[in-house]
Design an enzyme around this catalytic site. Sequence first.
Site, mmCIF file in Angstrom:
data_model
loop_
_atom_site.group_PDB
_atom_site.id
_atom_site.type_symbol
_atom_site.label_atom_id
_atom_site.label_comp_id
_atom_site.label_asym_id
_atom_site.label_seq_id
_atom_site.Cartn_x
_atom_site.Cartn_y
_atom_site.Cartn_z
ATOM 1 N N THR A 70 0.830 -1.199 0.000
ATOM 2 C CA THR A 70 0.000 0.000 0.000
ATOM 3 C C THR A 70 0.868 1.254 0.000
ATOM 4 O O THR A 70 1.771 1.395 0.827
ATOM 5 C CB THR A 70 -0.914 -0.005 1.237
ATOM 6 O OG1 THR A 70 -1.675 -1.217 1.243
ATOM 7 C CG2 THR A 70 -1.850 1.188 1.217
ATOM 8 N N GLU A 71 0.597 2.144 -0.952
ATOM 9 C CA GLU A 71 1.340 3.399 -1.107
ATOM 10 C C GLU A 71 2.840 3.168 -1.287
ATOM 11 O O GLU A 71 3.653 4.029 -0.961
ATOM 12 C CB GLU A 71 1.085 4.336 0.083
ATOM 13 C CG GLU A 71 -0.385 4.680 0.283
ATOM 14 C CD GLU A 71 -1.033 5.271 -0.967
ATOM 15 O OE1 GLU A 71 -0.367 6.067 -1.658
ATOM 16 O OE2 GLU A 71 -2.197 4.932 -1.253
ATOM 17 N N LEU A 72 3.194 1.989 -1.803
ATOM 18 C CA LEU A 72 4.591 1.630 -2.085
ATOM 19 C C LEU A 72 5.462 1.638 -0.830
ATOM 20 O O LEU A 72 6.676 1.844 -0.899
ATOM 21 C CB LEU A 72 5.191 2.561 -3.147
ATOM 22 C CG LEU A 72 4.507 2.530 -4.522
ATOM 23 C CD1 LEU A 72 5.156 3.565 -5.453
ATOM 24 C CD2 LEU A 72 4.582 1.140 -5.152
ATOM 25 N N ILE A 73 4.844 1.392 0.333
ATOM 26 C CA ILE A 73 5.600 1.320 1.588
ATOM 27 C C ILE A 73 6.527 0.107 1.547
ATOM 28 O O ILE A 73 6.137 -0.982 1.125
ATOM 29 C CB ILE A 73 4.640 1.207 2.786
ATOM 30 C CG1 ILE A 73 3.848 2.505 2.959
ATOM 31 C CG2 ILE A 73 5.404 0.884 4.068
ATOM 32 C CD1 ILE A 73 2.769 2.412 4.013
#
Length: 254
Positions: A145-148
Amino acid sequence: MKNICLYFQVHQPFRLNNYSFFQIGSDEAYFDEMMNRDILRRVAYNCYLPFNGLLLRLIESTGYRLQVSFSLSSTVIEQLLWYVPEVLDSFRALVATGCVELLGETAAHSLAAIVSEKEFREQVRAHTHLIYDLFGQMPQTFRNTELIYADSIAPIINDLGFDSILADAGHDVLQWRSPNYIYAAAGCPAVKLLLKNGQLSDDIAFRFADRGWKEWPLSPNRYISWLNAIPGDEQLLNLFMDYETFGGQHNYSQ
């Protein structure tokens, strides 16, 4: 010639009703179904359907050399099944070309990775099964998620069957390094890291339609000149953005 990795995120949340304390136990209408339906249909007809059609034509017209990747969250898939199932058919048509890769992620587009490994594993497995059931493709690349990203995620993802991860390229981590290389995860070199080129991605995703931007209007030739200016040994360019960039944030005519 540089290798350009195009990745598009497709996600819609379940929007909540205004739910008061006094409704607890007597009213289970937690979600605003009308708003969910209306927003999804608007995005579907302004973005998903026209641009899936455009991508299909581009793939065919380039002799199937154009390749892209998508991450479809389980929440958007569920809503598409309810409200606009023809969008899923258009994604199936893209996948059938052999030029579209579907990525793995958490089923609920959640932050489970930083809260609970057990929950994280369960959500990733659930999403993987959903993608396989609907599209017949087993995801090999993961995007959180969100490139975390954290190095602790890599061995978990590798254990779940993935061999690469998309991640944001934080300046405090990269420092002098370029995002235009393939990196190996620390402690888990079997997992490759593909890092977002934030500048060139956001030039399209956010600044393209900004009339106050000094580079507006951005022409294809100017953008290509920026790509060509990247040092020759940096052969990978990762352009990651929300799919609603096209037809949502920017008008279709642009």
